[in-house]
Scaffold this motif. Structure first.
Motif, mmCIF file in Angstrom:
data_model
loop_
_atom_site.group_PDB
_atom_site.id
_atom_site.type_symbol
_atom_site.label_atom_id
_atom_site.label_comp_id
_atom_site.label_asym_id
_atom_site.label_seq_id
_atom_site.Cartn_x
_atom_site.Cartn_y
_atom_site.Cartn_z
ATOM 1 N N PHE A 1 -2.028 5.181 2.563
ATOM 2 C CA PHE A 1 -2.012 5.240 4.020
ATOM 3 C C PHE A 1 -2.538 6.583 4.512
ATOM 4 C CE2 PHE A 1 0.930 1.563 4.290
ATOM 5 C CZ PHE A 1 0.291 0.891 5.310
ATOM 6 N N SER B 1 -2.027 -5.294 5.125
ATOM 7 C CA SER B 1 -1.198 -5.994 4.141
ATOM 8 C C SER B 1 -1.599 -5.568 2.736
ATOM 9 C CB SER B 1 -1.354 -7.509 4.303
ATOM 10 O OG SER B 1 -2.688 -7.894 4.021
ATOM 11 N N SER B 2 -0.835 -6.001 1.757
ATOM 12 C CA SER B 2 -1.036 -5.558 0.378
ATOM 13 C C SER B 2 -2.357 -6.045 -0.218
ATOM 14 C CB SER B 2 0.116 -6.036 -0.505
ATOM 15 O OG SER B 2 0.210 -7.464 -0.481
ATOM 16 N N SER C 1 2.011 -0.829 8.099
ATOM 17 C CA SER C 1 2.013 -1.839 7.054
ATOM 18 C C SER C 1 2.290 -3.202 7.677
ATOM 19 C CB SER C 1 3.092 -1.513 6.020
ATOM 20 O OG SER C 1 3.159 -2.514 5.034
ATOM 21 N N MET D 1 0.842 -1.190 0.000
ATOM 22 C CA MET D 1 0.000 0.000 0.000
ATOM 23 C C MET D 1 0.886 1.253 0.000
ATOM 24 S SD MET D 1 -3.164 0.923 2.539
ATOM 25 C CE MET D 1 -4.097 -0.473 1.912
ATOM 26 N N HIS E 1 2.183 5.360 0.159
ATOM 27 C CA HIS E 1 2.106 6.414 1.170
ATOM 28 C C HIS E 1 0.788 7.176 1.054
ATOM 29 C CE1 HIS E 1 3.381 9.707 3.791
ATOM 30 N NE2 HIS E 1 2.964 10.540 2.860
#
Length: 332
Positions: free
Chosen positions: A6, A95-96, A128, A1, A3
């Motif tokens: 986030f 998580s991704s 993350s 993910m 910046h």
């Protein structure tokens, strides 16, 4: 993910930033929150963490359900002390595999629970995570000084109660997993059963009534299964608990689904977990029952407390036998 993603999530968490009121002096937006409990009250605090594939599965829980349940599990711990939930800190590790819209839906569920139980999110963290989503929630509440209800409060002669049916969350999970394995949608017939797993309710009003009654002994919430919670009371109080199988309350949908698959629903009730009913002991049982009836709250008497080596026993038509400690391991 990224910046920027986030940043979007952090911006979304500020939804909890409200004007400071009551005992809250500083909320979201500073290094830490600042609050003061009212005079004559003590702070009650608890923390619970949910990890993807360990405590929940995306196949059985929508993002909103995950957020809702993560908040409710902590509110239930406050209720089990007879307390009033007030504030929450939320840390999420992403998580991704999780998108910002999905994370926002998690917070939607948390804020829905906050509104229901009068809780305000006052801080937390966003980080993350390497391979799974985790969600850690801390809830602060308050209870009258010296009146918190503990697992160690049971005494011989007490009656044992539970505030509602148990086994529903485990039954709902079993149904959801079977539907997934069969590749079918959950039928309308079992929607209410699914909700028992996805949207359990904390029994704050019941906990407050028990404090006010002055007759409560021990108290615990059914997060790991009725058997596990009873054992915690027995060991903390140094007493023998005897429950009657036929008096354990079961939801009609749980019984119906169990019958449809040839399952004994008692296993879900005793060892399932995440029902978030309250189980405890009380003196002056008739007085407490009247207070619950007057408040429109259910209450079921399921056994009694006796002197003897700490342990839990269950009685049925075949006789009386020890009840094993087994309980839910928080998978899914």
């Amino acid at each position: 993910m990224s910046h920027d993603e986030f940043s979007l999530i952090r911006e979304w968490t500020k939804r909890g930033a409200q004007q400071a009121k009551g005992g809250l002096a500083v909320g979201i937006g500073d290094d830490a929150a600042v609050f003061t409990p009212p005079p004559g009250m003590q702070i009650v605090a608890c923390c619970d963490t949910m990890i993807e594939t360990v405590h929940f599965l995306r196949e059985t829980m929508q993002p909103e359900d995950i957020g809702y349940k993560s908040l409710v599990s902590n509110v239930s711990d406050i209720a089990a002390m007879g307390g009033i939930p007030r504030y929450a800190l939320v840390s999420i590790g992403i998580s991704s595999g999780w998108s910002p819209p999905e994370c926002r839906r998690i917070y939607d569920g948390m804020y829905e629970a906050c509104e229901r139980y009068g809780v305000q999110i006052i801080g937390g963290d966003t980080v993350s995570a390497p391979d799974a989503l985790y969600l850690s929630v801390t809830v602060f509440g308050e209870v009258e000084s010296g009146h918190a209800l503990l697992r160690s409060g049971a005494r011989p002669g007490d009656a044992i109660f539970v505030t509602g049916p148990v086994g529903g969350s485990a039954a709902g999970l079993a149904m959801l997993l079977k539907a997934k394995a069969d590749g079918v949608e959950v039928s309308q017939e079992w929607k209410a059963l699914a909700a028992l797993h996805q949207r359990p309710e904390a029994q704050v009003k019941a906990g407050r009534l028990l404090v006010a009654s002055g007759h409560a002994g021990a108290l615990n919430d059914v997060s790991d299964g009725l058997a596990s919670e009873l054992w915690e009371i027995a060991e903390a109080s140094g007493v023998r608990l005897l429950i009657e199988r036929d008096k354990i309350p079961l939801d009609r949908d749980v019984e119906a689904y169990a019958a449809s698959i040839g399952q004994d629903p008692l296993a879900w009730a005793l060892f399932g977990g995440e029902d978030y009913q309250l189980v405890g002991t009380a003196r002056e049982a008739s007085s407490i029952k009247e207070q619950f009836l007057a408040s429109g709250l259910p209450l079921f008497w399921i056994g009694r407390v006796e002197s003897g080596a700490p342990g839990v026993w269950i009685a049925d038509q075949q006789g009386t036998r020890p009840l094993e400690k087994g309980g839910y391991n928080h998978f899914a």
